[in-house]
Design a protein around this motif. Structure first.
Motif, PDB file in Angstrom:
ATOM      1  N   HIS A 176      47.543  42.549  49.047  1.00 11.79           N
ATOM      2  CA  HIS A 176      46.188  42.645  48.994  1.00 11.79           C
ATOM      3  C   HIS A 176      45.610  42.482  47.602  1.00 11.79           C
ATOM      4  O   HIS A 176      46.217  43.015  46.518  1.00 11.79           O
ATOM      5  CB  HIS A 176      45.525  44.083  49.297  1.00 11.79           C
ATOM      6  CG  HIS A 176      44.009  44.205  49.184  1.00 11.79           C
ATOM      7  ND1 HIS A 176      43.177  43.886  50.026  1.00 11.79           N
ATOM      8  CD2 HIS A 176      43.527  44.836  47.931  1.00 11.79           C
ATOM      9  CE1 HIS A 176      41.855  44.261  49.454  1.00 11.79           C
ATOM     10  NE2 HIS A 176      42.128  44.881  48.080  1.00 11.79           N
ATOM     11  N   TYR A 177      44.872  41.276  47.190  1.00 10.54           N
ATOM     12  CA  TYR A 177      44.716  41.026  45.748  1.00 10.54           C
ATOM     13  C   TYR A 177      43.275  41.159  45.467  1.00 10.54           C
ATOM     14  O   TYR A 177      42.457  40.202  46.387  1.00 10.54           O
ATOM     15  CB  TYR A 177      45.367  39.540  45.568  1.00 10.54           C
ATOM     16  CG  TYR A 177      45.046  38.895  44.218  1.00 10.54           C
ATOM     17  CD1 TYR A 177      45.215  39.503  43.021  1.00 10.54           C
ATOM     18  CD2 TYR A 177      44.257  37.613  44.241  1.00 10.54           C
ATOM     19  CE1 TYR A 177      45.169  38.984  41.584  1.00 10.54           C
ATOM     20  CE2 TYR A 177      44.171  37.026  42.731  1.00 10.54           C
ATOM     21  CZ  TYR A 177      44.688  37.906  41.812  1.00 10.54           C
ATOM     22  OH  TYR A 177      44.098  37.227  40.362  1.00 10.54           O
ATOM     23  N   GLU A 178      42.704  41.626  44.297  1.00 11.04           N
ATOM     24  CA  GLU A 178      41.445  41.738  44.066  1.00 11.04           C
ATOM     25  C   GLU A 178      41.313  41.177  42.559  1.00 11.04           C
ATOM     26  O   GLU A 178      42.141  41.371  41.556  1.00 11.04           O
ATOM     27  CB  GLU A 178      41.053  43.107  44.029  1.00 11.04           C
ATOM     28  CG  GLU A 178      41.107  43.910  45.440  1.00 11.04           C
ATOM     29  CD  GLU A 178      40.736  45.313  45.198  1.00 11.04           C
ATOM     30  OE1 GLU A 178      40.093  45.655  44.241  1.00 11.04           O
ATOM     31  OE2 GLU A 178      40.735  46.024  46.579  1.00 11.04           O
ATOM     32  N   VAL A 179      40.039  40.525  42.367  1.00  6.64           N
ATOM     33  CA  VAL A 179      39.460  40.244  41.077  1.00  6.64           C
ATOM     34  C   VAL A 179      38.159  40.995  40.665  1.00  6.64           C
ATOM     35  O   VAL A 179      37.250  40.875  41.652  1.00  6.64           O
ATOM     36  CB  VAL A 179      39.456  38.739  41.044  1.00  6.64           C
ATOM     37  CG1 VAL A 179      39.085  38.408  39.537  1.00  6.64           C
ATOM     38  CG2 VAL A 179      40.718  38.226  41.286  1.00  6.64           C
ATOM     39  N   HIS A 180      38.207  41.737  39.562  1.00  7.61           N
ATOM     40  CA  HIS A 180      36.895  42.071  39.260  1.00  7.61           C
ATOM     41  C   HIS A 180      36.449  41.734  37.874  1.00  7.61           C
ATOM     42  O   HIS A 180      37.161  41.507  37.042  1.00  7.61           O
ATOM     43  CB  HIS A 180      37.103  43.779  39.165  1.00  7.61           C
ATOM     44  CG  HIS A 180      37.620  44.219  40.442  1.00  7.61           C
ATOM     45  ND1 HIS A 180      36.783  45.161  41.282  1.00  7.61           N
ATOM     46  CD2 HIS A 180      38.594  44.289  41.165  1.00  7.61           C
ATOM     47  CE1 HIS A 180      37.437  45.454  42.398  1.00  7.61           C
ATOM     48  NE2 HIS A 180      38.449  45.199  42.202  1.00  7.61           N
ATOM     49  N   ARG A 181      35.115  41.714  37.886  1.00  9.55           N
ATOM     50  CA  ARG A 181      34.627  41.163  36.625  1.00  9.55           C
ATOM     51  C   ARG A 181      33.551  42.328  35.956  1.00  9.55           C
ATOM     52  O   ARG A 181      33.147  42.929  36.759  1.00  9.55           O
ATOM     53  CB  ARG A 181      33.722  39.815  36.834  1.00  9.55           C
ATOM     54  CG  ARG A 181      34.411  38.644  37.497  1.00  9.55           C
ATOM     55  CD  ARG A 181      34.178  37.222  37.155  1.00  9.55           C
ATOM     56  NE  ARG A 181      34.379  36.924  35.788  1.00  9.55           N
ATOM     57  CZ  ARG A 181      34.139  35.565  35.161  1.00  9.55           C
ATOM     58  NH1 ARG A 181      33.810  34.629  36.182  1.00  9.55           N
ATOM     59  NH2 ARG A 181      34.239  35.286  34.193  1.00  9.55           N
ATOM     60  N   GLY A 182      33.441  41.926  34.550  1.00 14.26           N
ATOM     61  CA  GLY A 182      32.492  43.122  33.936  1.00 14.26           C
ATOM     62  C   GLY A 182      32.804  44.388  34.168  1.00 14.26           C
ATOM     63  O   GLY A 182      31.825  45.503  34.207  1.00 14.26           O
ATOM     64  N   VAL A 183      34.138  44.794  34.041  1.00 17.09           N
ATOM     65  CA  VAL A 183      34.674  46.211  34.071  1.00 17.09           C
ATOM     66  C   VAL A 183      35.059  46.519  32.894  1.00 17.09           C
ATOM     67  O   VAL A 183      36.460  46.127  32.405  1.00 17.09           O
ATOM     68  CB  VAL A 183      35.957  46.409  35.250  1.00 17.09           C
ATOM     69  CG1 VAL A 183      35.287  46.267  36.573  1.00 17.09           C
ATOM     70  CG2 VAL A 183      36.703  44.891  35.016  1.00 17.09           C
ATOM     71  N   ALA A 184      34.407  47.348  32.119  1.00 25.09           N
ATOM     72  CA  ALA A 184      34.839  47.643  30.589  1.00 25.09           C
ATOM     73  C   ALA A 184      35.756  48.749  30.818  1.00 25.09           C
ATOM     74  O   ALA A 184      36.010  49.312  31.812  1.00 25.09           O
ATOM     75  CB  ALA A 184      33.608  48.267  29.955  1.00 25.09           C
ATOM     76  N   PRO A 185      36.468  48.921  29.753  1.00 26.57           N
ATOM     77  CA  PRO A 185      37.436  50.121  29.810  1.00 26.57           C
ATOM     78  C   PRO A 185      36.981  51.417  30.413  1.00 26.57           C
ATOM     79  O   PRO A 185      35.887  51.752  29.818  1.00 26.57           O
ATOM     80  CB  PRO A 185      38.016  50.122  28.372  1.00 26.57           C
ATOM     81  CG  PRO A 185      37.900  48.726  27.797  1.00 26.57           C
ATOM     82  CD  PRO A 185      36.580  48.172  28.509  1.00 26.57           C
ATOM     83  N   GLY A 186      37.752  51.911  31.334  1.00 27.93           N
ATOM     84  CA  GLY A 186      37.253  53.098  31.775  1.00 27.93           C
ATOM     85  C   GLY A 186      36.526  53.050  33.006  1.00 27.93           C
ATOM     86  O   GLY A 186      36.226  53.969  33.664  1.00 27.93           O
ATOM     87  N   ARG A 187      35.939  51.524  33.224  1.00 31.87           N
ATOM     88  CA  ARG A 187      34.770  51.645  34.569  1.00 31.87           C
ATOM     89  C   ARG A 187      35.988  51.276  35.700  1.00 31.87           C
ATOM     90  O   ARG A 187      36.796  50.600  35.584  1.00 31.87           O
ATOM     91  CB  ARG A 187      34.044  50.571  34.120  1.00 31.87           C
ATOM     92  CG  ARG A 187      33.079  50.161  35.276  1.00 31.87           C
ATOM     93  CD  ARG A 187      32.193  49.048  34.983  1.00 31.87           C
ATOM     94  NE  ARG A 187      31.244  48.921  36.383  1.00 31.87           N
ATOM     95  CZ  ARG A 187      30.319  48.003  36.324  1.00 31.87           C
ATOM     96  NH1 ARG A 187      30.198  47.013  35.465  1.00 31.87           N
ATOM     97  NH2 ARG A 187      29.607  48.024  37.331  1.00 31.87           N
ATOM     98  N   SER A 188      35.473  51.961  36.698  1.00 33.79           N
ATOM     99  CA  SER A 188      36.332  51.769  37.982  1.00 33.79           C
ATOM    100  C   SER A 188      36.130  50.317  38.660  1.00 33.79           C
ATOM    101  O   SER A 188      35.337  49.803  38.568  1.00 33.79           O
ATOM    102  CB  SER A 188      35.782  52.897  39.047  1.00 33.79           C
ATOM    103  OG  SER A 188      35.987  54.274  38.579  1.00 33.79           O
ATOM    104  N   LEU A 189      37.311  50.077  39.622  1.00 35.25           N
ATOM    105  CA  LEU A 189      37.072  48.934  40.153  1.00 35.25           C
ATOM    106  C   LEU A 189      36.629  49.099  41.365  1.00 35.25           C
ATOM    107  O   LEU A 189      37.031  50.055  42.414  1.00 35.25           O
ATOM    108  CB  LEU A 189      38.437  48.364  40.154  1.00 35.25           C
ATOM    109  CG  LEU A 189      39.330  48.227  39.061  1.00 35.25           C
ATOM    110  CD1 LEU A 189      40.628  47.222  39.323  1.00 35.25           C
ATOM    111  CD2 LEU A 189      38.694  47.434  38.102  1.00 35.25           C
ATOM    112  N   THR A 190      35.333  48.563  41.690  1.00 34.21           N
ATOM    113  CA  THR A 190      34.803  48.948  43.106  1.00 34.21           C
ATOM    114  C   THR A 190      34.385  47.421  43.746  1.00 34.21           C
ATOM    115  O   THR A 190      34.344  46.383  43.099  1.00 34.21           O
ATOM    116  CB  THR A 190      33.211  49.522  42.800  1.00 34.21           C
ATOM    117  OG1 THR A 190      32.497  48.696  42.082  1.00 34.21           O
ATOM    118  CG2 THR A 190      33.588  50.812  42.126  1.00 34.21           C
ATOM    119  N   PHE A 191      33.729  47.438  45.075  1.00 32.35           N
ATOM    120  CA  PHE A 191      33.570  46.406  45.713  1.00 32.35           C
ATOM    121  C   PHE A 191      32.150  45.599  45.013  1.00 32.35           C
ATOM    122  O   PHE A 191      32.247  44.330  44.824  1.00 32.35           O
ATOM    123  CB  PHE A 191      33.249  46.584  47.144  1.00 32.35           C
ATOM    124  CG  PHE A 191      32.597  45.353  47.852  1.00 32.35           C
ATOM    125  CD1 PHE A 191      33.378  44.430  48.262  1.00 32.35           C
ATOM    126  CD2 PHE A 191      31.356  45.262  48.029  1.00 32.35           C
ATOM    127  CE1 PHE A 191      32.889  43.335  48.800  1.00 32.35           C
ATOM    128  CE2 PHE A 191      30.778  43.800  48.599  1.00 32.35           C
ATOM    129  CZ  PHE A 191      31.642  42.855  48.928  1.00 32.35           C
TER     130      PHE A 191
END
Length: 365
Positions: free
Chosen positions: A331-346
């Motif tokens: 299961h592979y995800e890519v997230h954008r706009g996630v500054a340090p400390g910000r959670s990875l969400t849908f």
């Protein structure tokens, strides 16, 4: 020992070719030039070196192919590197690495195993894969074999009339094993004399894509991003990688998460199932530009730790089916706009298929 020509040469070469082709399935198209590291004592790629080179000067093509099969079977069975050396030395003594269909009394094959002693049929014992597997199975039952002299460990399995004969092959077996495993010395993998440190294995180095990104695995998409899962939306894609496929960092970055995500009563060291919940053994990597990637359902604890810098293509772990999973895959995800400390969400995830195509490392088998 006899010098008569081996039988089953073609079969041995075909078998090892097929086996090695299978080992290559799942490697990405775009891989990094720098070496990537595996876990301590983890599986190491098996090659069939050309005769006449380092470690192979005494052996012809069929003998080297048989040796590579012996090593590959040991790797599949997770035999420590010392066991690979013992097996090679034993076959060197018993058959000079020739898959012969004759021997003392009813002995046959690489290890001169006897059908009358319960080792198997003649057909089985002249199959190098079967013969090697039987040898390793017996060796692993010997109490303290890893701390024995090579000849004593081999003799505990073979019960030979010349129990000291195996020792003279130790140097040759060390050299040939190292060559097949593409390491400078078998001591790097703990395969030398008892007590040698267990060093890191190594997966093949691979070139990086034009945008600095790499396929995490080379496998087709079996479940898309955004799919409605009832209680949630699918924040990534599922890639149909077989069990123990190397999972590579899709780009250079820093590991921000490396842990088990599954109910405590079940854990991640046992295959999961649909409805269990959790990502299993997984890794998050933070990349430049506030981009992050996630890799779920590894078969065992990841090879990397939080805070570790990784290169594009560096192996993070091996694919499996831990956590909320119906079978081996990544299961592979890519997230954008996630500054340090910000959670990875849908909400901050993007379609990995479109993203990876845009950075020059399209997903797919």
């Amino acid at each position: 020992m006899t010098d008569k020509k081996t039988t089953g040469v073609v079969g041995a070469v075909v078998a090892i070719t097929l086996m090695l082709a299978g080992c290559l399935i799942g490697l990405p198209l775009f891989l990094m030039g720098g070496a990537a590291s595996a876990s301590p004592c983890g599986p190491v790629p098996v090659s069939v070196p050309s005769p006449g080179g380092k470690g192979t000067t005494k052996w012809d093509e069929s003998q080297v192919a048989n040796a590579a099969i012996i090593v590959a079977v040991g790797q599949e069975m997770k035999v420590p590197a010392r066991g690979l050396v013992i097996a090679l030395a034993t076959a060197m003594q018993e058959s000079t690495l020739n898959n012969i269909n004759y021997g003392d009394r009813d002995s046959v094959g690489l290890f001169q195993q006897r059908p009358s002693q319960g080792w198997g049929t003649v057909a089985q014992l002249t199959d190098p894969r079967y013969a090697a597997g039987k040898f390793y199975s017996s060796l692993l039952k010997v109490d303290g074999w890893e701390d024995m002299r090579l000849t004593d460990a081999a003799q505990a399995v073979q019960n030979s009339g010349t129990p000291e004969a195996y020792q003279k092959w130790e140097k040759d077996a060390n050299a040939l094993a190292a060559t097949i495993l593409k390491v400078g010395s078998i001591d790097e993998l703990g395969g030398g004399a008892p007590g040698a440190p267990c060093g890191p294995g190594a997966f093949e180095p691979v070139p990086v894509g034009p945008g600095g990104w790499v396929q995490p695995v080379r496998a087709g998409v079996v479940a898309p991003w955004g799919q409605d899962r009832g209680d949630h939306r699918h924040a990534g894609v599922d890639l149909g990688a077989g069990k123990k496929t190397p999972i590579r960092a899709a780009a250079a970055g820093v590991v921000s998460t490396s842990k088990c995500n599954a109910p405590e009563w079940h854990g991640c060291d046992t295959d999961g199932y649909p409805g269990l919940g959790g990502c299993g053994w997984y890794v998050d990597v933070r990349h430049a530009g506030n981009i992050a990637t996630r890799y779920c359902h590894m078969i065992q604890q990841p090879f990397v730790r939080v805070g570790q810098k990784v290169a594009a293509g560096e192996v993070l772990g091996l694919s499996g089916s831990s956590g909320n999973s119906s079978g081996p895959h990544l299961h592979y995800e890519v997230h954008r706009g996630v500054a340090p400390g910000r959670s990875l969400t849908f909400g901050n995830s993007v379609d990995p298929v479109a993203f990876m195509a845009g950075v020059g490392a399209p997903l797919g088998g």
